[in-house]
Design a protein around this motif. Structure first.
Motif, short mmCIF file in Angstrom:
data_model
loop_
_atom_site.label_atom_id
_atom_site.label_comp_id
_atom_site.label_asym_id
_atom_site.label_seq_id
_atom_site.Cartn_x
_atom_site.Cartn_y
_atom_site.Cartn_z
N VAL A 74 38.91 23.55 37.17
CA VAL A 74 37.87 24.36 37.82
C VAL A 74 37.94 25.78 37.27
CG1 VAL A 74 37.15 25.41 40.01
CG2 VAL A 74 37.88 23.03 39.96
N MET A 75 36.78 26.38 37.04
CA MET A 75 36.68 27.81 36.76
C MET A 75 35.78 28.41 37.82
SD MET A 75 36.38 28.11 32.65
CE MET A 75 36.57 29.88 32.63
N VAL A 76 36.21 29.55 38.37
CA VAL A 76 35.42 30.19 39.41
C VAL A 76 35.35 31.69 39.15
CG1 VAL A 76 37.39 30.49 41.00
CG2 VAL A 76 35.08 30.41 41.93
N GLU A 77 34.18 32.28 39.38
CA GLU A 77 34.01 33.73 39.27
C GLU A 77 33.93 34.30 40.68
OE1 GLU A 77 30.82 37.13 37.79
OE2 GLU A 77 30.62 35.10 37.00
N VAL A 78 34.84 35.24 40.98
CA VAL A 78 34.85 35.91 42.28
C VAL A 78 34.66 37.39 42.01
CG1 VAL A 78 36.15 36.33 44.40
CG2 VAL A 78 36.43 34.16 43.20
N ASN A 79 33.65 38.00 42.64
CA ASN A 79 33.33 39.41 42.41
C ASN A 79 33.74 40.29 43.58
OD1 ASN A 79 30.38 38.12 41.00
ND2 ASN A 79 31.99 39.09 39.83
N CYS A 80 34.08 41.54 43.24
CA CYS A 80 34.39 42.56 44.25
C CYS A 80 33.78 43.88 43.77
CB CYS A 80 35.90 42.68 44.47
SG CYS A 80 36.82 43.11 42.98
N GLU A 81 34.04 44.96 44.50
CA GLU A 81 33.40 46.24 44.17
C GLU A 81 34.15 47.06 43.13
OE1 GLU A 81 32.30 48.48 47.72
OE2 GLU A 81 32.27 46.60 48.81
N THR A 82 35.49 47.00 43.15
CA THR A 82 36.25 47.88 42.26
C THR A 82 37.28 47.11 41.44
OG1 THR A 82 37.99 48.31 43.88
CG2 THR A 82 36.08 49.81 43.91
N ASP A 83 37.59 47.67 40.29
CA ASP A 83 38.61 47.14 39.40
C ASP A 83 39.98 47.18 40.09
OD1 ASP A 83 39.51 46.15 36.96
OD2 ASP A 83 40.09 48.14 36.27
N PHE A 84 40.18 48.18 40.94
CA PHE A 84 41.45 48.34 41.66
C PHE A 84 41.75 47.08 42.49
CE2 PHE A 84 43.61 49.48 45.64
CZ PHE A 84 44.82 49.93 45.13
N VAL A 85 40.76 46.61 43.27
CA VAL A 85 40.95 45.41 44.10
C VAL A 85 41.06 44.17 43.22
CG1 VAL A 85 39.81 43.88 45.76
CG2 VAL A 85 39.99 46.31 46.24
N ALA A 86 40.24 44.11 42.16
CA ALA A 86 40.24 42.93 41.27
C ALA A 86 41.61 42.69 40.64
CB ALA A 86 39.19 43.10 40.18
N LYS A 87 42.40 43.75 40.47
CA LYS A 87 43.71 43.62 39.82
C LYS A 87 44.85 43.33 40.80
CE LYS A 87 42.71 46.40 35.75
NZ LYS A 87 42.90 47.68 35.06
N THR A 88 44.55 43.31 42.10
CA THR A 88 45.64 43.08 43.07
C THR A 88 46.06 41.61 43.09
OG1 THR A 88 44.14 42.67 44.92
CG2 THR A 88 44.84 44.96 44.59
N ASP A 89 47.32 41.38 43.44
CA ASP A 89 47.83 40.02 43.53
C ASP A 89 47.09 39.23 44.61
OD1 ASP A 89 49.65 40.54 41.54
OD2 ASP A 89 51.33 40.93 42.90
N ASP A 90 46.77 39.90 45.73
CA ASP A 90 46.06 39.22 46.84
C ASP A 90 44.71 38.69 46.38
OD1 ASP A 90 48.04 39.51 48.70
OD2 ASP A 90 47.09 41.17 49.78
N PHE A 91 43.97 39.52 45.64
CA PHE A 91 42.63 39.12 45.18
C PHE A 91 42.73 37.94 44.20
CE2 PHE A 91 38.83 39.37 42.51
CZ PHE A 91 37.84 39.41 43.48
N ARG A 92 43.68 38.04 43.28
CA ARG A 92 43.84 36.95 42.30
C ARG A 92 44.29 35.66 42.99
NH1 ARG A 92 43.57 37.92 37.05
NH2 ARG A 92 43.06 40.03 36.46
N ALA A 93 45.18 35.80 43.99
CA ALA A 93 45.63 34.62 44.74
C ALA A 93 44.45 33.99 45.49
CB ALA A 93 46.74 35.01 45.71
N PHE A 94 43.57 34.85 46.04
CA PHE A 94 42.38 34.35 46.73
C PHE A 94 41.51 33.55 45.76
CE2 PHE A 94 37.84 35.03 47.64
CZ PHE A 94 37.75 34.40 48.87
#
Length: 198
Positions: A74-94
């Protein structure tokens, strides 16, 4: 916050992923009832998500999940507002969790609008055939078909599905928890699921 123990806060945090102060507030508000506090935090997450709904999401990640020795991916694209959040472990785990959910639950689309018309027509035919086979009168068949179709659409859309790691919550609930946790608008934009031989 009288009566709210550290053990209760810890338990609620582990269950919901919410911050310490949010857990304390929820427990105080709900008379230290863990179940009610969990619902309180989910509603708060939903309210937070709705407030942020209009904000632009130009950052995020493309995450992948490979299962069964390379026979399912599976490949999935998940978007957020800032690069700061996109780089967090929590966001990547999500994002990884969502990819794993898609591998396991095989959704037909993200929301009802994404389910292809030909899939809906095929399901209608199957349900109509089943109802007629059971000897149901023609005037009842359409209602039966519509009821089964509504359930199929609900069950086959990613956002409505029970989250595989915690079936008590939907994927939407999990997304709203992540929005509340990060303070940013987040969306599951698109996915592709590949199964060998399909």
């Amino acid at each position: 916050m009288a009566g709210v123990s550290a053990a209760m806060v810890k338990e609620l945090r582990e269950k919901t992923g919410a911050g310490i102060m949010d857990c304390k507030e929820a427990l105080a508000e709900c008379g230290t009832d863990i179940e009610k506090a969990t619902d309180f935090l989910r509603k708060k997450g939903l309210a937070t998500a709705q407030k942020r709904a209009g904000r632009s999401m130009s950052e995020g990640v493309v995450e992948s999940y490979i299962h069964m020795g390379g026979k399912l991916g599976v490949m999935v694209e998940v978007n957020c507002e800032t690069d700061f959040v996109a780089k967090t472990d929590d966001f990547r785990a999500f994002a990884r969790d969502i990819a794993m959910h898609i591998a396991a639950a095989c959704p037909a689309g993200i929301s009802p609008e994404d389910v292809p018309a030909e899939v809906i027509e095929k399901e209608k035919e199957i349900y109509r055939g089943q109802a007629l086979e059971m000897g149901k009168p023609e005037q009842v068949v359409d209602k039966i078909v519509q009821g089964k179709l509504d359930k199929f659409i609900k069950d086959s859309c990613l956002m409505n599905q029970g989250y595989v790691k915690n079936p008590e919550m939907s994927v939407t609930d999990y997304l709203n928890e992540m929005i509340a946790k990060t303070g940013e608008n987040i969306t599951i934009r698109r996915f592709a699921r590949f199964q060998l031989g399909d």
